[in-house]
Write an enzyme that holds these catalytic residues in place. Structure first.
Site, PDB file in Angstrom:
ATOM      1  N   GLU A 234      -3.028   7.717  -4.120  1.00  0.00           N
ATOM      2  CA  GLU A 234      -3.042   6.305  -3.622  1.00  0.00           C
ATOM      3  C   GLU A 234      -2.756   4.985  -4.579  1.00  0.00           C
ATOM      4  O   GLU A 234      -3.677   5.113  -5.736  1.00  0.00           O
ATOM      5  CB  GLU A 234      -4.499   6.106  -2.690  1.00  0.00           C
ATOM      6  CG  GLU A 234      -4.503   4.712  -2.044  1.00  0.00           C
ATOM      7  CD  GLU A 234      -5.828   4.434  -1.271  1.00  0.00           C
ATOM      8  OE1 GLU A 234      -5.913   5.097  -0.260  1.00  0.00           O
ATOM      9  OE2 GLU A 234      -6.499   3.772  -1.935  1.00  0.00           O
TER      10      GLU A 234
ATOM     11  N   TYR B  29       0.715  -1.266   0.120  1.00  0.00           N
ATOM     12  CA  TYR B  29       0.161  -0.039   0.049  1.00  0.00           C
ATOM     13  C   TYR B  29       0.818   1.190   0.063  1.00  0.00           C
ATOM     14  O   TYR B  29       1.940   1.302   0.715  1.00  0.00           O
ATOM     15  CB  TYR B  29      -0.693   0.091   1.090  1.00  0.00           C
ATOM     16  CG  TYR B  29      -1.704   1.529   1.438  1.00  0.00           C
ATOM     17  CD1 TYR B  29      -2.850   1.362   0.655  1.00  0.00           C
ATOM     18  CD2 TYR B  29      -1.353   2.490   1.710  1.00  0.00           C
ATOM     19  CE1 TYR B  29      -3.880   2.592   0.764  1.00  0.00           C
ATOM     20  CE2 TYR B  29      -1.964   3.671   1.709  1.00  0.00           C
ATOM     21  CZ  TYR B  29      -3.113   3.688   1.317  1.00  0.00           C
ATOM     22  OH  TYR B  29      -3.793   4.910   1.123  1.00  0.00           O
TER      23      TYR B  29
END
Ligand code: GDP
Ligand code: MN
Length: 376
Positions: free
Chosen positions: A189, A101
């Site tokens: 993101e 992530y």
């Protein structure tokens, strides 16, 4: 304003972040042709502006163009968290070895961008944050200096990334940061950022939230807005320059000024009611804007009462009253309305509204109590 995965990834790619080859389709036949061109093994991904598409069944792997066509047909008929799927992204399938992530957002308390990273990326990232918060690392960036190599090294070390991937990871982090800065994003993101079978790093998913207040500087980005994904009241509010947020209660609020709107919602709650919306008509709103605001408010099926709270400064109370009367003619308001008008031209405003079957109030507390009682 949220961007779709395919739009976000295209912006990342412009800043040097590797992304899978792929294209967007709006029919199953198109999806098949794209899969054919990509060599058959593809992933078919719903393009809707919500997270958790994978878990909802909106991401499927196909081994052939025929299968891609069939899966695209299925996914294009789905509704995910209330949003109908109108487009799919067909990407070459990745052979995933590891999911990372990597995200950037603004941290208000430190007043800097923060990079958030975890070696436990993928669809369970929220669960990781809850059960294993130590697996999530944060690196704060000085906005004046920008992202530096040492920042990236701190992150790579903290997530135990193998040295062989540091160079690629650094280029991706820099590209993500640059995208974030250049687009005036509030969130950028990549989840997952994967290491694939041949050891390369690729951004498999992408998400960008843009700051609406900076969109005037980005005509090209503003054009990316997907009106299909916006609720009709949101589109209407934007058209008239109203600040509107839908809420879950039953008392519609029409107020001028964001602070007064917040105060109005607080006092409604204080007296036991639930606001149906936040709505700030802004300073100096004319009758047309007020009419549009009331149209948006009455479209809420849960609505039981309307509270109009105007503190007339540059907004004139008589203009607001005219807007209310115009809206009553146009949209037929069936719920009780409580009105508090104070300030510029209030007598004129009250006189206009005198015949209009309205509950009037003098103080804010009085208005809120009357609205809560009327909704009961
Ligand atoms: P999200 O659920 O909306 O976040 O959608 P993602 O694009 O992140 O996909 C969800 C999950 O599907 C990923 O975490 C992967 O595990 C899986 N996935 C996505 N693309 C591929 C692919 O090309 N190959 C494989 N094997 N899995 C994939
Ligand atoms: Mn994802």
């Amino acid at each position: 304003m949220k961007l779709h995965e395919y739009q976000s990834k295209a912006l990342f790619a412009r800043h040097g972040v590797p992304i899978p080859k792929g294209q967007v389709a709006s029919t199953a036949t198109e999806a098949r042709a794209i899969a054919q061109e990509l060599g058959g093994r593809v992933v078919v991904k719903s393009q809707v502006l919500v997270g958790g598409r994978g878990k909802a069944g909106g991401i499927k792997l196909a081994k052939s163009p025929e299968e891609a066509e069939a899966l695209a047909g299925q996914i294009l008929s789905m509704t995910i968290k209330g949003l109908p799927v109108r487009k799919v992204l067909v990407d070459e399938a990745a052979d995933i070895r590891k999911e990372i992530y990597l995200g950037i957002t603004n941290d208000r308390s430190t007043r800097r961008p923060v990079i958030i990273c975890s070696s436990e990326g993928g669809v369970e990232i929220e669960e990781v944050a809850r059960t294993n918060p130590d697996a999530i690392v944060r690196e704060y960036v000085d906005p004046l200096i920008g992202l530096r190599d040492y920042n990236v090294r701190n992150i790579a070390l903290a997530i135990n990334l193998d040295r062989e991937h540091w160079k690629a990871f650094s280029a991706i982090a820099m590209g993500l940061y640059q995208t974030y800065v250049d687009t005036d994003a509030t969130l950028a993101e990549i989840n997952p950022l994967v290491i694939n079978g041949d050891g390369r790093m690729v951004a498999l998913d992408g998400k960008i939230d843009l700051d609406d207040n900076a969109l005037f500087r980005h005509g090209d980005l503003a054009e990316m807005r997907d009106l299909d994904e916006e609720s009709p009241p949101e589109t209407e509010a934007r058209k008239y320059g109203l600040s509107y947020v839908k809420l879950d209660g039953e008392i519609g609020c029409l107020v001028n000024g964001a602070g007064l709107a917040m105060g109005t919602m607080d006092i409604v709650k204080h007296f036991g009611g639930e606001p149906a919306n936040f709505l700030d008509i802004g300073g100096g709103a004319g009758a047309d804007k007020v009419t549009a605001a009331l149209r948006i408010i009455v479209a809420e099926p849960r609505l039981k009462a309307i509270l109009i709270n105007i503190f007339g400064g540059i907004t004139r109370c008589d203009e607001v009253a005219r807007g209310v009367i115009q809206a009553m003619k146009e949209v037929g308001i069936t719920v009780p309305m409580v009105v508090r008008l104070v300030g510029t031209n209030e007598e004129e405003g009250r006189r206009l509204l005198a015949d209009a079957q309205m509950i009037t109030a003098t103080s804010l507390a009085d208005a809120a109590q009357k609205a809560v009682a009327a909704a009961k």
